[in-house]
Write a protein that holds these residues in place. Sequence first.
Motif, PDB file in Angstrom:
ATOM      1  N   SER A 330      45.157   7.871  30.962  1.00 49.43           N
ATOM      2  CA  SER A 330      46.205   8.891  31.052  1.00 49.43           C
ATOM      3  C   SER A 330      45.895   9.966  32.096  1.00 49.43           C
ATOM      4  O   SER A 330      46.817  10.524  32.690  1.00 49.43           O
ATOM      5  N   TRP A 331      44.608  10.278  32.322  1.00 49.02           N
ATOM      6  CA  TRP A 331      44.300  11.331  33.293  1.00 49.02           C
ATOM      7  C   TRP A 331      43.783  10.818  34.641  1.00 49.02           C
ATOM      8  O   TRP A 331      43.597  11.609  35.566  1.00 49.02           O
ATOM      9  N   ALA A 332      43.576   9.523  34.779  1.00 45.34           N
ATOM     10  CA  ALA A 332      43.161   8.968  36.075  1.00 45.34           C
ATOM     11  C   ALA A 332      44.212   9.319  37.133  1.00 45.34           C
ATOM     12  O   ALA A 332      45.408   9.098  36.917  1.00 45.34           O
ATOM     13  N   PRO A 333      43.805   9.863  38.284  1.00 43.22           N
ATOM     14  CA  PRO A 333      44.770  10.339  39.284  1.00 43.22           C
ATOM     15  C   PRO A 333      45.250   9.253  40.236  1.00 43.22           C
ATOM     16  O   PRO A 333      45.699   9.554  41.348  1.00 43.22           O
ATOM     17  N   GLY A 334      45.159   7.996  39.824  1.00 43.16           N
ATOM     18  CA  GLY A 334      45.593   6.892  40.663  1.00 43.16           C
ATOM     19  C   GLY A 334      45.795   5.652  39.818  1.00 43.16           C
ATOM     20  O   GLY A 334      45.475   5.641  38.618  1.00 43.16           O
ATOM     21  N   ALA A 335      46.300   4.613  40.431  1.00 46.21           N
ATOM     22  CA  ALA A 335      46.572   3.370  39.712  1.00 46.21           C
ATOM     23  C   ALA A 335      45.274   2.708  39.269  1.00 46.21           C
ATOM     24  O   ALA A 335      44.271   2.731  39.982  1.00 46.21           O
ATOM     25  N   ILE A 336      45.291   2.097  38.078  1.00 44.41           N
ATOM     26  CA  ILE A 336      44.162   1.311  37.571  1.00 44.41           C
ATOM     27  C   ILE A 336      44.574  -0.153  37.645  1.00 44.41           C
ATOM     28  O   ILE A 336      45.562  -0.567  37.033  1.00 44.41           O
TER      29      ILE A 336
END
Length: 384
Positions: A330-336
Motif C-alpha cells: 500500500s505504501w510502495a511508491p511504484g509498481a510491484i
Amino acid sequence: MFNPLILASKELYLWLVHLTSKRTKKNNDKIVFLLSFPTASKPALQMLYENFPEKLVICYTKNSKELASYYERRGCSTYCIDEFPTLLKNIVPIVTGCKLVFCDNYFAFLAGITFSFSTKVVQLWHANGAIKSFGLAAEYAKKASEKDRKRYSEVYEKFTHYVVSSKKMADIFAKSYRQNINKLPFGYLSTDLFADQYWLSETRKQFKNYFPSDKKVVLYVPTYREYKTSLPLDFAKLQQHLGDEWQIMVKAHPHDEEFYSKIKNESQIITDFKGLDLVQILPSVDCLITDYSSVPFEYSLANPKGKIVFFCYDYDEYNKEVGVEENFESWAPGAIVTNEEALISEVQCSSKQNFTSFNQMWNEYVQGNARKQLLEWVRKVYDN
C-alpha cells in the motif's frame, strides 16, 4: 540445524569478550566507530574526523579495510574486528572505556561488553528505511534457537540512541529490537547531499563525464538475499526489449559477492561505476529497479522526478525466509511486479510517480542538516 559446536564457539567467544571487558578499568575519551558499510558510513566518518581527529578510533570488518586505511593514513587508530586477538587486545578495552560508540550495523561482540552508565552507543544503521524485516522481527530470527535470540537481544540492549529519518523507522527499530528507542530525529546523514543543489549539479556532470550518453538510465539494485537464488533477469532480453533508448546499470549489494560474480561479465550492462558511490549515481537515474532494498528511501529525495519499479520475483519466498514490512504493497511508491514481462512494461510506461506521501512517511525529519545536528549532539555529550 542445531550445531552444538557452533553454539559452544559463540559462547566461548562472548565469554572471552566479557572477561576482557570486565577487566578493563581505565576510561578514555575516544569516539569509536564500528564500521561494516563503508559507503553508508562515509558522511559520519568524515564529520567525526574533521571535528575530532585525535579522538576517532575506527574498528572495521574486512570488507571495509579500504576506507579504514584511508583514515589510518591520516592519523586515526584502526583495528580489524574480524581478527580475534586484535578484538580482545585492542578493541574491547577501547570500546569498553570510551565515551561514545557509533555502529552502522549489528556487531555480535557488543553482547559481551560491559559499558559504563555514561557511555552512549549510537546506531546509525546502514539504511534510511526498511522494506525487509530485520532483528527479532525477521523470519530467520524467529526460527533461531532461544540462546541465539538471547544473544541478539544482548546486542540490541547496548544501543542507547538511534539516528532516524522518521517516526516510522523509529517504530520499526522498537519492534525489531524489542527496545524503547531514544531517537535522534536528524535524518539519514547521506540525505544532506540531496538538499545541496550545487552538489547535485556537479554530481550529475561527473556521472555524464564517466558515462557520456544521451540514453535514459535504468539502474537495478537488488537487496542481499540470505538464501541462494538464480540470476533473476535475462539482461540480453531486457536490453532487447528496452532498445537503444535505455542504458542498463546494475549495482550489487556490497555484501553480495556471489551476485556480483554472476553479473560482472555481462556485456549488456554496466557494473563498473568508476569509483562512484550509490548516492552519486542516484541523481542521474531515470528509473530505479529494486525489490526489498532501502535504496528507494534515498532515491525519492535524490531524484523526485524519477521512477521506481519493485521487481519482487520471489516475494512469497522472501516473505517466508526473511519477512517484508507490513502494508508494503500500500505504501510502495511504484509498481510491484513479479515477472520480467511486467517489469519491461513498467519501465517503458510513461506515467509519472509522486513521492510526496512516501517522503512524508519515511523522510519526515529530513531537513538537509543531519550531519550538523549530529555534530551538535556529539559536542553536548562531551560537554556533560
